[in-house]
Design a protein around this motif. Structure first.
Motif, PDB file in Angstrom:
ATOM      1  N   GLN A 166       0.997  -1.360  -0.070  1.00  0.00           N
ATOM      2  CA  GLN A 166       0.104   0.077   0.102  1.00  0.00           C
ATOM      3  C   GLN A 166       0.892   1.248  -0.002  1.00  0.00           C
ATOM      4  OE1 GLN A 166      -3.303   0.187  -0.210  1.00  0.00           O
ATOM      5  NE2 GLN A 166      -3.258  -2.033  -0.368  1.00  0.00           N
ATOM      6  N   GLU A 207       2.228   7.681   2.947  1.00  0.00           N
ATOM      7  CA  GLU A 207       2.110   9.290   2.769  1.00  0.00           C
ATOM      8  C   GLU A 207       3.224   9.629   2.239  1.00  0.00           C
ATOM      9  OE1 GLU A 207      -0.728  11.045   3.544  1.00  0.00           O
ATOM     10  OE2 GLU A 207      -1.846   9.057   4.167  1.00  0.00           O
ATOM     11  N   ASP A 259      -3.606   4.912  -5.839  1.00  0.00           N
ATOM     12  CA  ASP A 259      -5.059   5.173  -6.076  1.00  0.00           C
ATOM     13  C   ASP A 259      -5.066   6.446  -5.018  1.00  0.00           C
ATOM     14  OD1 ASP A 259      -7.729   5.221  -6.721  1.00  0.00           O
ATOM     15  OD2 ASP A 259      -7.791   3.015  -6.844  1.00  0.00           O
ATOM     16  N   THR A 260      -6.392   7.058  -5.348  1.00  0.00           N
ATOM     17  CA  THR A 260      -6.839   8.052  -4.448  1.00  0.00           C
ATOM     18  C   THR A 260      -7.731   7.859  -3.220  1.00  0.00           C
ATOM     19  OG1 THR A 260      -8.968   8.840  -5.762  1.00  0.00           O
ATOM     20  CG2 THR A 260      -6.782   9.580  -6.802  1.00  0.00           C
ATOM     21  N   PRO A 261      -7.653   8.647  -2.149  1.00  0.00           N
ATOM     22  CA  PRO A 261      -8.582   8.154  -0.999  1.00  0.00           C
ATOM     23  C   PRO A 261     -10.051   8.327  -1.572  1.00  0.00           C
ATOM     24  CG  PRO A 261      -6.694   9.869  -0.524  1.00  0.00           C
ATOM     25  CD  PRO A 261      -6.560   9.660  -2.017  1.00  0.00           C
ATOM     26  N   GLU A 262     -10.431   8.972  -2.372  1.00  0.00           N
ATOM     27  CA  GLU A 262     -11.722   9.225  -2.586  1.00  0.00           C
ATOM     28  C   GLU A 262     -12.263   7.729  -3.410  1.00  0.00           C
ATOM     29  OE1 GLU A 262     -10.159  13.107  -2.264  1.00  0.00           O
ATOM     30  OE2 GLU A 262      -9.420  11.425  -3.715  1.00  0.00           O
ATOM     31  N   ASN A 263     -11.459   7.204  -4.171  1.00  0.00           N
ATOM     32  CA  ASN A 263     -11.823   6.027  -5.019  1.00  0.00           C
ATOM     33  C   ASN A 263     -11.589   4.882  -3.990  1.00  0.00           C
ATOM     34  OD1 ASN A 263     -12.032   6.942  -7.451  1.00  0.00           O
ATOM     35  ND2 ASN A 263      -9.794   6.869  -8.051  1.00  0.00           N
ATOM     36  N   VAL A 264     -10.730   4.854  -3.063  1.00  0.00           N
ATOM     37  CA  VAL A 264     -10.581   3.807  -2.205  1.00  0.00           C
ATOM     38  C   VAL A 264     -11.858   3.840  -1.416  1.00  0.00           C
ATOM     39  CG1 VAL A 264      -9.258   2.820   0.033  1.00  0.00           C
ATOM     40  CG2 VAL A 264      -8.123   3.567  -2.283  1.00  0.00           C
ATOM     41  N   ALA A 265     -12.418   5.033  -0.700  1.00  0.00           N
ATOM     42  CA  ALA A 265     -13.319   5.263   0.108  1.00  0.00           C
ATOM     43  C   ALA A 265     -14.806   5.035  -0.656  1.00  0.00           C
ATOM     44  CB  ALA A 265     -13.629   6.664   0.511  1.00  0.00           C
TER      45      ALA A 265
END
Length: 222
Positions: free
Chosen positions: A118, A121, A212-218
């Protein structure tokens, strides 16, 4: 097959050209569809690197397939032989893989361990005040285009380049990495649609780094 020989920091002697041309039958015997082979001889002037002063890079282009190998030695002919040994091994693997596909066989999985990591940051990147530098880093690039930007008053230079790549599986990415002789390979994972990197860890162990982006993962993107 076209043979292109160039030198970096050195002149190509006729004897070296003759030896290269005489040895290229090893390439055509394995890859009769090879259209072009590029041979680059580089001389390293640092006396501390006398044992590897001559480096030979070989690149074979056969349709959409590009196979590459390189080796260094104190002598350009020894470097050529070593690079050619690596190249022919990779060409044989390419040929055998094509045969398996034509026979309808599944490509045997590599005896490897693949670890998916993963992303961490991101570290805080340099923030140059120069608006022209920011514009260059944010500008759109065409396929194959590149741009270099110096970070502020530092000696750091960042080079951007756009590569167009067809989505592929992890196994295909590992195969392409092996062909070009690198320790990593950037690709788009066709299973997830994510930009990814495969890399060699140790022995038969490999890693896959996905982004990936946090938005896609969320949002539950797979």
């Amino acid at each position: 097959m076209d043979i292109v020989i160039t030198g970096r920091h050195t002149q190509i002697k006729q004897k070296f050209r003759d030896v290269v041309e005489s040895k290229m039958n090893r390439v055509t015997a394995i890859a009769p569809d090879a259209q072009r082979v590029q041979v680059v001889l580089t001389h390293e002037g640092n006396p501390r690197q006398a044992d590897s002063a001559k480096r030979v890079e070989l690149t074979v282009i056969a349709g959409k397939t590009v196979v590459r190998a390189e080796a260094s030695s104190a002598d350009e002919f020894a470097a050529l032989d070593r690079a050619l040994d690596k190249l022919t091994l990779r060409l044989r693997r390419t040929r055998d893989r094509r045969k398996d596909h034509r026979r309808g066989l599944e490509h045997a999985p590599l005896p490897m361990e693949v670890e998916v990591e993963q992303p961490q940051e991101p570290a805080e990147a340099p923030n140059p005040d120069n608006s022209a530098q920011q514009d260059a880093m944010a500008s759109d690039l065409g396929p194959g285009e590149s741009v270099e930007v110096q970070v502020g008053d530092t000696p750091i230079v960042i080079r951007r380049k756009l590569h167009i790549a067809e989505p592929m599986s992890i196994d295909e990415a590992l195969y392409e990495m092996e062909l070009i002789g690198h320790d990593f390979f950037l690709f788009v994972n066709k299973e997830t649609g994510r930009p990814s990197v495969v890399y060699h860890r140790h022995g038969w162990s490999y890693g896959v780094f996905e982004i990936d982006t946090p938005e896609n993962v969320a949002g539950g993107k797979k």
